[in-house]
Design a protein around this motif. Structure first.
Motif, mmCIF file in Angstrom:
data_model
loop_
_atom_site.group_PDB
_atom_site.id
_atom_site.type_symbol
_atom_site.label_atom_id
_atom_site.label_comp_id
_atom_site.label_asym_id
_atom_site.label_seq_id
_atom_site.Cartn_x
_atom_site.Cartn_y
_atom_site.Cartn_z
ATOM 1 N N GLY A 60 34.685 36.209 48.967
ATOM 2 C CA GLY A 60 36.043 35.697 48.843
ATOM 3 C C GLY A 60 36.459 34.865 50.034
ATOM 4 N N ILE A 61 37.547 34.165 49.847
ATOM 5 C CA ILE A 61 38.110 33.340 50.907
ATOM 6 C C ILE A 61 39.624 33.539 50.917
ATOM 7 C CG2 ILE A 61 38.371 31.281 49.434
ATOM 8 C CD1 ILE A 61 37.477 29.660 51.938
ATOM 9 N N ASN A 62 40.174 33.679 52.107
ATOM 10 C CA ASN A 62 41.598 33.946 52.260
ATOM 11 C C ASN A 62 42.207 32.833 53.102
ATOM 12 O OD1 ASN A 62 44.152 34.954 52.718
ATOM 13 N ND2 ASN A 62 43.469 37.029 53.146
ATOM 14 N N PRO A 63 42.901 31.885 52.471
ATOM 15 C CA PRO A 63 43.487 30.806 53.257
ATOM 16 C C PRO A 63 44.655 31.300 54.094
ATOM 17 C CG PRO A 63 44.235 30.667 50.994
ATOM 18 C CD PRO A 63 43.195 31.759 51.043
ATOM 19 N N MET A 64 44.941 30.570 55.137
ATOM 20 C CA MET A 64 46.157 30.798 55.900
ATOM 21 C C MET A 64 47.196 29.780 55.459
ATOM 22 S SD MET A 64 44.613 31.537 59.717
ATOM 23 C CE MET A 64 43.094 30.608 59.524
ATOM 24 N N LEU A 65 48.432 30.010 55.833
ATOM 25 C CA LEU A 65 49.502 29.060 55.571
ATOM 26 C C LEU A 65 49.971 28.470 56.899
ATOM 27 C CD1 LEU A 65 51.909 30.718 52.934
ATOM 28 C CD2 LEU A 65 50.180 28.952 52.554
ATOM 29 N N THR A 88 45.325 26.332 54.345
ATOM 30 C CA THR A 88 44.211 25.906 55.181
ATOM 31 C C THR A 88 42.871 25.810 54.456
ATOM 32 O OG1 THR A 88 43.690 28.169 55.882
ATOM 33 C CG2 THR A 88 45.304 26.940 57.202
ATOM 34 N N SER A 89 42.813 26.192 53.187
ATOM 35 C CA SER A 89 41.562 26.071 52.430
ATOM 36 C C SER A 89 41.491 24.692 51.781
ATOM 37 C CB SER A 89 41.466 27.167 51.370
ATOM 38 O OG SER A 89 42.606 27.148 50.539
ATOM 39 N N LEU A 90 40.303 24.319 51.300
ATOM 40 C CA LEU A 90 40.146 23.009 50.676
ATOM 41 C C LEU A 90 40.737 22.972 49.271
ATOM 42 C CD1 LEU A 90 36.536 21.984 51.775
ATOM 43 C CD2 LEU A 90 38.718 21.060 52.584
ATOM 44 N N ALA A 91 40.822 24.127 48.625
ATOM 45 C CA ALA A 91 41.410 24.212 47.286
ATOM 46 C C ALA A 91 42.590 25.171 47.325
ATOM 47 C CB ALA A 91 40.379 24.697 46.274
ATOM 48 N N ARG A 92 43.582 24.927 46.508
ATOM 49 C CA ARG A 92 44.768 25.776 46.491
ATOM 50 C C ARG A 92 44.419 27.181 45.999
ATOM 51 N NH1 ARG A 92 49.837 22.080 44.281
ATOM 52 N NH2 ARG A 92 49.278 20.142 45.388
ATOM 53 N N SER A 93 44.985 28.163 46.665
ATOM 54 C CA SER A 93 44.749 29.541 46.271
ATOM 55 C C SER A 93 45.473 29.860 44.972
ATOM 56 C CB SER A 93 45.243 30.485 47.371
ATOM 57 O OG SER A 93 45.230 31.823 46.934
ATOM 58 N N TYR A 106 40.452 18.959 56.367
ATOM 59 C CA TYR A 106 40.816 20.141 57.162
ATOM 60 C C TYR A 106 40.544 21.416 56.371
ATOM 61 C CZ TYR A 106 43.505 23.510 59.863
ATOM 62 O OH TYR A 106 43.875 24.613 60.602
ATOM 63 N N GLU A 107 39.868 22.367 57.023
ATOM 64 C CA GLU A 107 39.624 23.678 56.407
ATOM 65 C C GLU A 107 39.488 24.718 57.507
ATOM 66 O OE1 GLU A 107 36.604 25.943 53.295
ATOM 67 O OE2 GLU A 107 35.864 24.279 54.519
ATOM 68 N N ALA A 108 40.258 25.773 57.419
ATOM 69 C CA ALA A 108 40.187 26.850 58.416
ATOM 70 C C ALA A 108 40.511 28.182 57.767
ATOM 71 C CB ALA A 108 41.143 26.574 59.571
ATOM 72 N N ALA A 109 39.878 28.457 56.644
ATOM 73 C CA ALA A 109 40.163 29.691 55.918
ATOM 74 C C ALA A 109 39.338 30.850 56.467
ATOM 75 C CB ALA A 109 39.884 29.498 54.439
ATOM 76 N N ILE A 110 39.764 32.062 56.141
ATOM 77 C CA ILE A 110 39.022 33.262 56.511
ATOM 78 C C ILE A 110 38.116 33.624 55.334
ATOM 79 C CG2 ILE A 110 39.190 35.675 57.212
ATOM 80 C CD1 ILE A 110 42.057 35.011 58.177
ATOM 81 N N SER A 111 36.823 33.600 55.546
ATOM 82 C CA SER A 111 35.878 33.875 54.467
ATOM 83 C C SER A 111 35.213 35.239 54.682
ATOM 84 C CB SER A 111 34.815 32.781 54.383
ATOM 85 O OG SER A 111 34.102 32.665 55.603
ATOM 86 N N TYR A 112 34.813 35.852 53.579
ATOM 87 C CA TYR A 112 34.221 37.189 53.609
ATOM 88 C C TYR A 112 32.899 37.172 52.852
ATOM 89 C CZ TYR A 112 39.070 38.400 54.712
ATOM 90 O OH TYR A 112 40.322 38.437 55.265
ATOM 91 N N GLY A 132 45.789 37.858 48.170
ATOM 92 C CA GLY A 132 45.803 36.495 48.683
ATOM 93 C C GLY A 132 44.425 35.912 48.911
ATOM 94 N N ALA A 133 43.390 36.528 48.320
ATOM 95 C CA ALA A 133 42.021 36.056 48.467
ATOM 96 C C ALA A 133 41.513 35.514 47.134
ATOM 97 C CB ALA A 133 41.113 37.178 48.955
#
Length: 327
Positions: free
Chosen positions: A126-131, A228-233, A250-256, A293-294
């Motif tokens: 999963g990936i969890n974008p920030m706002l 902060t992700s490349l695609a909208r959550s 720009y991409e700075a998401a938290i990935s798992y 939110g992931a």
């Protein structure tokens, strides 16, 4: 950077490698005892919650009990170091975010483990974008206006983080670097105090976890300028990404993702990958991810290993450019 598949890729050709993996993995098995799914954070956080969501499904598909084990400390580094030295028979599995797998090593080249050589990448989950959120009275109404404001007033705007060297700090530094903007970093001891000061108008911007920042945005206590992700959550489809609203790429998401210690057999990796992938694809798990939110992610072990290597290189370049080091 290698792109991993999201929730939409559920059928067709995307499923073919899994069928092949199942055939080749039939000759190996996991130990006939409970398997440990190690998480580097205490109970209740995102890493722990995601682990407890996927553990039952993985266990069901492997026909083994999977027990979540919390080994908290040093932003997940203690857990990673211990798993790197664990047996390679599949008895120890790790769920980790890029905070401990790529961001921490980028800031500290002298880590006791190397995610590329001490672990076998199994599967992204999963990936969890920030706002990117700002105080309500900030004149900028979108990313482009924020960059214009920062460039017009170098060093006047300040950006909070939940702590120096963490994901929220790196998101800010990447924004500054790509946007060629001079914004003063203000580190806090945690995301709660940072958001409290943002809502009080004491700081200008903050990159907060989507699940924690979004309720405040909906309550009108702060404004969101982008994800902060490349695609909208799926959890916030109406909020544009930073990449599409003023800062392309720009991409700075938290990935798992899921890892095994290096040395695990390819067949073992493939069997675990199939179990993880099938679990994350199940509708009930996907919904639980969205609630946190992931967004679920998918990819082969090779694709995931490439993603991890690219992510490490990206943050290492930024750390060198900005002079960032772990504290």
């Amino acid at each position: 950077m290698i792109k991993l598949r999201r929730r939409a890729a559920l059928s067709g050709l995307a499923a073919l490698p899994l069928a092949h993996a199942n055939v080749r993995a039939q000759t190996v098995d996991f130990p006939d005892r409970p398997l440990r799914l190690v998480v580097g954070f205490p109970p209740g956080g995102p890493n722990d919650l995601l682990a407890r969501i996927v553990a039952p499904g993985i266990g069901e598909r492997l026909k083994r009990s999977v027990v979540v084990e919390n080994r908290a400390g040093a932003n997940g580094e203690i857990a990673a170091a211990s798993v790197a030295k664990s047996p390679t028979d599949g008895s120890v599995i790790m769920l980790a975010s890029n905070g401990s797998t790529t961001i921490a090593p980028a800031l500290n080249p002298n880590m006791t483990y190397d995610i590329r050589t001490d672990f076998a990448a199994v599967a992204p989950i999963g990936i969890n974008p920030m706002l990117l959120v700002v105080r309500n009275d900030l004149p900028a109404k979108n990313v482009a206006e924020l960059l214009a404001l920062a460039r017009a007033q170098p060093g006047k705007l300040n950006g909070a983080s939940a702590g120096a060297g963490g994901a929220t700090h790196l998101a800010l530094e990447l924004f500054k670097s790509m946007g060629k903007a001079d914004i003063v970093h203000v580190p806090y001891k945690g995301g709660g105090p940072a958001m409290a000061d943002l809502m009080a108008g004491l700081v200008d911007i903050y990159f907060g976890g989507l699940s924690t920042a979004l309720p405040h945005v909906k309550a009108g206590k702060m404004r969101a300028l982008g994800q902060t992700s490349l695609a909208r959550s799926a959890a916030a489809p109406d909020i544009a990404t930073i990449a599409e609203s003023g800062l392309p790429g720009y991409e700075a998401a938290i990935s798992y993702g899921i890892f095994l210690p290096a040395g695990a057999s390819p067949a073992l990796v493939e069997r675990l990958h199939a179990a993880v992938d099938a679990t994350v694809r199940s509708p009930d798990v996907a919904q639980k991810f969205t609630d946190l939110g992931a967004d679920p992610q998918f990819g082969t072990p090779k694709e995931f290993a490439g993603y991890v290597a690219d992510d490490l290189a990206k943050w290492a370049r930024l750390a060198k450019q900005a002079g960032l080091k772990s504290e």
